[in-house]
Design a protein around this motif. Structure first.
Motif, PDB file in Angstrom:
ATOM      1  N   VAL A 235      38.414  30.230  46.277  1.00 54.41           N
ATOM      2  CA  VAL A 235      39.846  30.124  46.563  1.00 54.41           C
ATOM      3  C   VAL A 235      40.192  31.166  47.620  1.00 54.41           C
ATOM      4  O   VAL A 235      39.439  32.120  47.833  1.00 54.41           O
ATOM      5  N   PRO A 236      41.312  31.003  48.309  1.00 56.91           N
ATOM      6  CA  PRO A 236      41.707  32.028  49.284  1.00 56.91           C
ATOM      7  C   PRO A 236      41.765  33.415  48.645  1.00 56.91           C
ATOM      8  O   PRO A 236      42.293  33.596  47.548  1.00 56.91           O
ATOM      9  N   ALA A 237      41.193  34.385  49.327  1.00 54.28           N
ATOM     10  CA  ALA A 237      41.071  35.738  48.789  1.00 54.28           C
ATOM     11  C   ALA A 237      42.137  36.656  49.369  1.00 54.28           C
ATOM     12  O   ALA A 237      42.621  36.426  50.489  1.00 54.28           O
ATOM     13  N   PRO A 238      42.521  37.714  48.648  1.00 51.45           N
ATOM     14  CA  PRO A 238      43.490  38.679  49.201  1.00 51.45           C
ATOM     15  C   PRO A 238      42.878  39.424  50.377  1.00 51.45           C
ATOM     16  O   PRO A 238      41.837  40.077  50.237  1.00 51.45           O
ATOM     17  N   GLY A 239      43.517  39.326  51.509  1.00 54.38           N
ATOM     18  CA  GLY A 239      42.954  39.953  52.706  1.00 54.38           C
ATOM     19  C   GLY A 239      43.313  41.410  52.850  1.00 54.38           C
ATOM     20  O   GLY A 239      42.654  42.146  53.601  1.00 54.38           O
ATOM     21  N   TRP A 240      44.352  41.879  52.152  1.00 61.23           N
ATOM     22  CA  TRP A 240      44.845  43.235  52.367  1.00 61.23           C
ATOM     23  C   TRP A 240      44.125  44.284  51.528  1.00 61.23           C
ATOM     24  O   TRP A 240      44.227  45.470  51.793  1.00 61.23           O
ATOM     25  N   THR A 241      43.353  43.840  50.517  1.00 62.56           N
ATOM     26  CA  THR A 241      42.760  44.804  49.588  1.00 62.56           C
ATOM     27  C   THR A 241      41.419  45.349  50.041  1.00 62.56           C
ATOM     28  O   THR A 241      41.022  46.443  49.646  1.00 62.56           O
ATOM     29  N   GLY A 242      40.686  44.564  50.818  1.00 60.70           N
ATOM     30  CA  GLY A 242      39.329  44.961  51.207  1.00 60.70           C
ATOM     31  C   GLY A 242      38.295  44.696  50.134  1.00 60.70           C
ATOM     32  O   GLY A 242      37.136  45.089  50.286  1.00 60.70           O
ATOM     33  N   THR A 243      38.678  44.005  49.056  1.00 61.68           N
ATOM     34  CA  THR A 243      37.765  43.804  47.925  1.00 61.68           C
ATOM     35  C   THR A 243      36.889  42.565  48.070  1.00 61.68           C
ATOM     36  O   THR A 243      35.904  42.416  47.343  1.00 61.68           O
ATOM     37  N   HIS A 244      37.244  41.653  48.973  1.00 64.70           N
ATOM     38  CA  HIS A 244      36.503  40.399  49.085  1.00 64.70           C
ATOM     39  C   HIS A 244      35.862  40.220  50.466  1.00 64.70           C
ATOM     40  O   HIS A 244      35.605  39.110  50.905  1.00 64.70           O
ATOM     41  N   GLU A 245      35.574  41.340  51.108  1.00 67.34           N
ATOM     42  CA  GLU A 245      35.033  41.282  52.468  1.00 67.34           C
ATOM     43  C   GLU A 245      33.614  40.707  52.483  1.00 67.34           C
ATOM     44  O   GLU A 245      32.896  40.727  51.486  1.00 67.34           O
ATOM     45  N   TRP A 246      33.232  40.218  53.647  1.00 65.49           N
ATOM     46  CA  TRP A 246      31.837  39.856  53.885  1.00 65.49           C
ATOM     47  C   TRP A 246      31.085  41.141  54.228  1.00 65.49           C
ATOM     48  O   TRP A 246      31.382  41.801  55.227  1.00 65.49           O
ATOM     49  N   VAL A 247      30.124  41.494  53.394  1.00 62.56           N
ATOM     50  CA  VAL A 247      29.444  42.780  53.538  1.00 62.56           C
ATOM     51  C   VAL A 247      28.004  42.636  54.011  1.00 62.56           C
ATOM     52  O   VAL A 247      27.290  43.630  54.137  1.00 62.56           O
ATOM     53  N   GLY A 248      27.583  41.437  54.267  1.00 59.12           N
ATOM     54  CA  GLY A 248      26.221  41.219  54.740  1.00 59.12           C
ATOM     55  C   GLY A 248      25.960  39.739  54.910  1.00 59.12           C
ATOM     56  O   GLY A 248      26.865  38.905  54.830  1.00 59.12           O
ATOM     57  N   GLU A 249      24.691  39.426  55.151  1.00 54.36           N
ATOM     58  CA  GLU A 249      24.268  38.044  55.334  1.00 54.36           C
ATOM     59  C   GLU A 249      22.983  37.798  54.554  1.00 54.36           C
ATOM     60  O   GLU A 249      22.186  38.723  54.368  1.00 54.36           O
ATOM     61  N   ILE A 250      22.797  36.578  54.101  1.00 51.55           N
ATOM     62  CA  ILE A 250      21.516  36.226  53.498  1.00 51.55           C
ATOM     63  C   ILE A 250      20.471  36.223  54.613  1.00 51.55           C
ATOM     64  O   ILE A 250      20.647  35.522  55.615  1.00 51.55           O
ATOM     65  N   PRO A 251      19.406  36.982  54.485  1.00 47.73           N
ATOM     66  CA  PRO A 251      18.392  36.999  55.556  1.00 47.73           C
ATOM     67  C   PRO A 251      17.833  35.600  55.810  1.00 47.73           C
ATOM     68  O   PRO A 251      17.628  34.820  54.864  1.00 47.73           O
ATOM     69  N   PHE A 252      17.585  35.296  57.055  1.00 46.18           N
ATOM     70  CA  PHE A 252      17.079  33.974  57.404  1.00 46.18           C
ATOM     71  C   PHE A 252      15.803  33.640  56.642  1.00 46.18           C
ATOM     72  O   PHE A 252      15.636  32.509  56.161  1.00 46.18           O
ATOM     73  N   ALA A 253      14.906  34.613  56.512  1.00 48.59           N
ATOM     74  CA  ALA A 253      13.633  34.371  55.825  1.00 48.59           C
ATOM     75  C   ALA A 253      13.822  34.039  54.357  1.00 48.59           C
ATOM     76  O   ALA A 253      12.912  33.478  53.724  1.00 48.59           O
TER      77      ALA A 253
END
Length: 799
Positions: free
Chosen positions: A449-467
């Motif tokens: 669901v849409p996440a709260p953008g102002w809190t910083g709690t649902h940020e994208w913090v990385g990526e699944i490595p391609f391998a």
């Protein structure tokens, strides 16, 4: 009167297109070529191109695309650039506003700047070929009708069209909106009942997680005792794809099948072609506006593609400053939005042009798009890997050159978007699979669901490595199947069998179940078996529905409901165009879903829940909820304590009501006689032209309608749009291929309605009858087979 006008207009268009007919025979001198290029066209209008070098090859491909698909290319580059309203007027302004907000033009420029010199040379040669055709001033009728002169083609146009496709094939944000609206309307507990679930018996593509088995000397020797190497003398992707190991085929070599499901349009999304220059040899379908081949085979490998439906997008609810809406809050501080001013030209009815000013605001999460989409709100920002730089075009260029598994994997590493399942087979006997497309690691939540953008709690913090993306090479079962369904099982407490979260929006799995069961049942398969599987119209949920009717021992008092029950219990479960039971099933199921769910949701949200059009009609197809309503209502019916069933009067009452309503509707829409209730009379397919939105252009340019079988759950998928049942106007096979790795000349493919986009050309719609009959055309490969089948020969020479 309207039909007379359409007939007269059709004649005029055909006359205008006479001048635009493609050069297909003789010799034609063009500036920019290094040497002569041979173009052999088979009787289906498919060009087989032989050039001395890759520059000339892609120059020729650009020229051929422009000859037959220039209007399509012009339309798509305008969609990508946000300049559609300049030629189509106010009706196209919402599309331009959204594409400008998404920033496709700037992204295309970034993609171009990050592309290797080799790939840029490919795109530049292609653009030169397009412009060589433009210099001949042979424009198709659509340009005359709109009073439009096309600008020269540039490499940026190619990157823009690629960027448009990347966004349209990415998933996640539409389902977030629907889910949030469901929660708001019925509460989280009841919304969970309506969420996306998969049917019992659903088998993920990789039930054991990542599988990797290279063909070693030991297992090659073992295979020699079976069919794998014992016949060496034979050696010479919304979608379905499967690959079969050699020991599961009658040739001893792999077979790969793929049918890509999008909306069939006029002209086709794809252009069939075969390209050769030195070691570069590749055949399959290309995208008009871009060089190379998207899906097909070269001399070493074959590949197919399906949408992965992995979640590479999130919506964020931003907290905007009430006093200054160009500021947003993040972790207790106010930040200025990046503001981009876009000027959009809009053609008026009187021929005058006005300018619309669009102020695009971007936060740290992405552009604010809520004002531009259905069901949105002003503070919604879209974060998407489809709105980040991508080297997908270069990745597919490398895929065209791949000589084996390692090259295949290296090419896919460049495809950060869109999310795709790529199926693989090679002449050495390997079969494989890899999920391409970068996915985020979220600090919290799953992006449902849409996440709260102002809190910083649902940020994208990385990526699944391609391998670590799901992949498989030579699984022990000897086959791989993907039909947009679940890729890996949900991980257990220890992260097994696969540790990463990929998403929750896969298709329901009925198509995959059917294919897997048939592969297992048949054991050893032929190329003809693969063709038969692609044309399968067996409805697993239809059988599940009739099984429930038997199990519930329904005894309706209403004569109409009793008639529906009789017809359903006699139905064989096959959704052919002539099926009466199939028509009753489809209408009764829709009435059942409406009776159980619609009262709580209201008409608009019900359509979105049922998989209706996404947040924007042109840039998004059906939402990810498409096809899941049957699983939802079957679970409700099986739960005697279900509040949904209780509020509808109980199981027997809601079933009897739905069956009776289906009969009354069919009597009103078709005939009082049930013998005339064929599914194809309701379920017709039309391949629409872009100008069909204006009458009578629909009668002039469209191909169809044709009665067809199937639905969203059959292997031969022909999904309908929820807003306008039951026409087959959503996903259907836009391309089919079955590739024989033992002997490429035995391979077959098809892309309806035809290879030409010029009304009046013999190849405008000549492949549509074949598609309707479940037939294919040869995927000609060897020079001898091509020359034997050539109907026309053209030589392009340097001027």
């Amino acid at each position: 009167m309207a039909s007379l006008l359409a007939s007269a207009l059709g004649v005029a268009v055909r006359l205008l297109n006479r001048r635009a007919r493609p050069a297909t025979t003789g010799a034609l001198a063009l500036p920019g070529l290094h040497a002569a290029v041979e173009v052999h066209r088979d009787r289906w209008g498919i060009p087989h191109v032989y050039a001395a070098d890759e520059h000339d090859l892609f120059f020729a491909q650009g020229f051929l695309h422009a000859q037959e698909r220039l209007w399509q290319m012009e339309l798509n580059r305008r969609v990508a650039a946000g300049t559609l309203a300049e030629v189509l007027g106010e009706a196209a302004l919402p599309t331009d506003r959204l594409t400008r907000a998404l920033g496709f033009a700037a992204l295309a420029q970034t993609d171009l700047s990050q592309t290797s010199p080799e790939a840029l040379a490919m795109v530049a040669a292609y653009a030169a070929g397009v412009n060589a055709h433009l210099a001949r001033r042979r424009l198709p009728a659509e340009f005359t009708l709109l009073g439009l002169q096309p600008a020269p083609w540039t490499p940026l146009d190619t990157f823009g069209i690629t960027r448009l496709l990347i966004f349209n094939l990415s998933t996640g944000w539409a389902a977030e909106l629907v889910r949030a609206q469901l929660i708001e309307t019925v509460g989280p507990e009841r919304a969970a009942d309506l969420d996306i679930h998969w049917p019992a018996g659903d088998t993920p593509t990789l039930p054991d997680g990542i599988v990797f088995n290279r063909l070693t000397a030991d297992n090659l020797l073992a295979a020699e005792r079976g069919p794998f190497l014992g016949r060496a003398h034979d050696a010479a992707r919304g979608s379905n794809a499967f690959a079969l190991a050699g020991w599961r085929t009658t040739t001893g070599r792999p077979l790969l099948a793929n049918d890509m499901h999008l909306r069939i349009s006029t002209p086709s999304i794809w252009y069939l072609n075969h390209l050769e220059a030195g070691p570069y040899r590749v055949t399959g379908v290309s995208l008009p506006g871009a060089p190379g081949v998207e899906v097909g085979h070269n001399a070493h490998i074959a590949w197919g593609a399906t949408l992965a439906f992995t979640d590479n997008q999130d919506l964020f609810v931003e907290r905007l400053d009430p006093a200054n809406p160009q500021r947003y809050e993040y972790q207790g501080a106010w930040h200025a939005c990046q503001v981009r001013r876009e000027e959009i030209k809009v053609k008026g009815k009187n021929g005058q042009t006005r300018t619309h000013i669009e102020e695009v605001r971007l936060t740290r999460h992405g552009p604010l798009i809520g004002d531009l989409i259905k069901g949105g709100r002003a503070d919604l920002a879209l974060s998407s890997y489809a709105l980040r730089p991508s080297r997908a075009l270069e990745g597919f260029a490398r895929l065209n050159h791949a000589r084996g598994w390692d090259d295949f994997v290296d090419a896919l590493a460049l495809v950060s978007a869109p999310p795709l399942n790529l199926m693989y087979a090679d002449v050495a006997g390997n079969i494989g699979y890899w999920v391409a497309g970068t996915l985020p690691v979220r600090a919290q939540g799953q992006g449902t669901v849409p996440a709260p953008g102002w809190t910083g709690t649902h940020e994208w913090v990385g990526e699944i490595p391609f391998a670590e993306m799901p992949h498989a090479l030579n699984p022990a079962c000897g086959y791989l199947v993907n039909c947009n369904h679940q890729i890996t099982p949900a991980p257990d407490a220890e992260g097994r069998p696969y540790p990463h979260f990929l998403g929750l929006h896969w298709m329901n799995g009925y198509r995959a179940q059917r294919l897997t069961a048939e592969i297992e049942r048949r054991g050893t398969l032929t190329l003809e078996d693969c063709r038969t599987l692609q044309l399968d119209l067996d409805s697993l949920p239809g059988r599940a529905f009739t099984d429930r009717l038997r199990r519930y021992a329904l005894q309706p008092a209403d004569p109409a409901a009793a008639l529906a029950l009789e017809l359903l219990l006699a139905w064989d479960g096959r959704l052919g165009p002539d099926s009466v039971g199939g028509a009753v099933y489809e209408v009764a199921l829709r009435r059942l879903v409406e009776n159980l769910v619609s009262p709580a949701l209201g008409p608009e949200l019900f359509v979105r829940f049922a998989g209706g059009r996404g947040p924007h009609s042109l840039l998004a197809a059906n939402s990810e909820f498409q096809g899941h309503a049957s699983v939802t209502v079957f679970a409700m019916l099986d739960d005697e304590a279900s509040p949904w069933v209780a509020q509808a009067g109980g199981r027997a009452a809601v079933l009897e009501k739905s069956l009776a309503e289906a009969v009354h509707w069919l009597q009103q829409e078709l005939d009082l006689n049930p013998n005339n209730w064929q599914w194809g009379r309701l379920h017709a397919l039309t391949a629409p032209h872009a100008l069909a939105v204006r009458r009578p252009f629909d009668q002039v340019f469209n191909v169809g309608p044709f009665p067809v079988g199937g639905d969203t759950d059959t292997v031969w998928q022909t999904a309908y749009v929820q807003e306008a049942p039951y026409a087959a106007a959503a996903a259907a096979p836009t391309y089919r291929e079955v590739i024989d790795l033992a002997r490429f000349d035995r391979s077959v493919h098809l892309a309806p309605p035809g290879n030409s986009g010029l009304l009046g050309d013999s190849h405008y719609a000549d492949l549509m009858p074949l598609w309707l009959r479940g037939e294919y055309v040869p995927m000609l490969w060897s020079r001898s087979a091509i020359e034997q089948s050539a109907a026309e020969r053209l030589t392009l020479t340097p001027r």
